[in-house]
Design an enzyme around this catalytic site. Sequence first.
Site, PDB file in Angstrom:
ATOM      1  N   GLY A 133      29.597  33.202  31.293  1.00 24.39           N
ATOM      2  CA  GLY A 133      29.041  33.175  32.634  1.00 24.39           C
ATOM      3  C   GLY A 133      28.287  34.422  33.055  1.00 24.39           C
ATOM      4  N   ILE A 134      28.515  34.838  34.297  1.00 29.99           N
ATOM      5  CA  ILE A 134      27.806  35.982  34.869  1.00 29.99           C
ATOM      6  C   ILE A 134      28.135  37.262  34.111  1.00 29.99           C
ATOM      7  CG2 ILE A 134      27.665  37.450  36.920  1.00 29.99           C
ATOM      8  CD1 ILE A 134      27.991  34.880  38.599  1.00 29.99           C
TER       9      ILE A 134
ATOM     10  N   ASP B 145      37.062  40.949  27.810  1.00 29.61           N
ATOM     11  CA  ASP B 145      37.390  39.661  28.410  1.00 29.61           C
ATOM     12  C   ASP B 145      38.820  39.293  28.023  1.00 29.61           C
ATOM     13  OD1 ASP B 145      35.500  37.249  29.660  1.00 29.61           O
ATOM     14  OD2 ASP B 145      37.329  36.512  28.706  1.00 29.61           O
TER      15      ASP B 145
ATOM     16  N   TYR C  89      39.681  32.256  48.703  1.00 28.87           N
ATOM     17  CA  TYR C  89      38.664  32.796  47.792  1.00 28.87           C
ATOM     18  C   TYR C  89      37.651  33.633  48.572  1.00 28.87           C
ATOM     19  CZ  TYR C  89      34.586  32.735  44.654  1.00 28.87           C
ATOM     20  OH  TYR C  89      33.498  33.088  43.874  1.00 28.87           O
TER      21      TYR C  89
ATOM     22  N   LYS D 235      36.476  37.740  48.468  1.00 30.53           N
ATOM     23  CA  LYS D 235      35.106  38.177  48.222  1.00 30.53           C
ATOM     24  C   LYS D 235      34.584  39.045  49.361  1.00 30.53           C
ATOM     25  CE  LYS D 235      34.538  36.333  44.196  1.00 30.53           C
ATOM     26  NZ  LYS D 235      34.305  37.170  43.005  1.00 30.53           N
TER      27      LYS D 235
ATOM     28  N   THR E  97      28.219  28.083  35.887  1.00 28.18           N
ATOM     29  CA  THR E  97      29.178  28.789  35.043  1.00 28.18           C
ATOM     30  C   THR E  97      30.377  27.886  34.787  1.00 28.18           C
ATOM     31  OG1 THR E  97      30.469  29.714  36.878  1.00 28.18           O
ATOM     32  CG2 THR E  97      28.520  30.971  36.168  1.00 28.18           C
TER      33      THR E  97
END
Length: 271
Positions: free
Chosen positions: A23-24, A43, A162, A166, A197
């Site tokens: 992904g990102i 990761d 979530y 953020k 993603t």
Amino acid sequence: MQDFKKLFDLSGRKAVVLGAGSGIGQASALAIAALGAHVVCADREADGARGTAKLIAESGQGSAEWRATDAADGEAIASLAAHAMATLGRVDIAVSTPALNIRKLIVDYTEEEFDQVVNLNLKGAFRFLRAFGRPMMDQGGGSIVLCSSMRAVTIEPGLGIYASTKAGIELMVKAFAAEAGSYGVRVNAVMPSIIETRLTAPLKERREIYDTYAAHTVFNRWGQPSEVGSAVAFLASDAASYISGSSLSVDGGWTAIDGPPTGLTSTRPST
């Protein structure tokens, strides 16, 4: 005369990207390496980190190594920073992208689910800033980039926890930018909207949701990880040398239009 092309050159820089397996995070690692940096691809999934490092090696742009690291584990993040400093001598760029979202109404959240989301998203960001911020302050410079979200400023039901994490990242970035600026350390975030993603894959499978989210952007499409990765690489570079404490929207205009376009078209004024 300023050499603007050189401002984007990361040759000789040492970087760590946590979440580089997909992904990102992977796109960020690839972009930073393409500009000449050596990247430690970290990761939780070792195969993913190893695969990204291999892609960088095969590209012939920059260089890379990999390390298995769980972004939800404070000791693992500290170990990653210590390893990078010991083997590379310094860390010029540190990027963290991992996140978890459990889509539920707040009243339906369990204590365990709340802790899982907050521990990875918000506490993980704190641990990352602490682990890499201190050595950067000691060495007199560096660039840290975290991954927030446009959900920090706009919400929908089921994303409250979530979104709160953020928004917390956005404010933590401002706070640490204020604390570390005098040491030459820059701290920023990117705020993506809907990006294709692994995290958003379940939504993409439902065509009506895919189309609805696409319509919230001015381009009527989802974004690609590379479009966020390039923004991360910009913030990491000297081209962003006067940018700190900012959260860069990479949202396809989602937060600019506040909902799907109405279908109105412009009319040219007569002359």
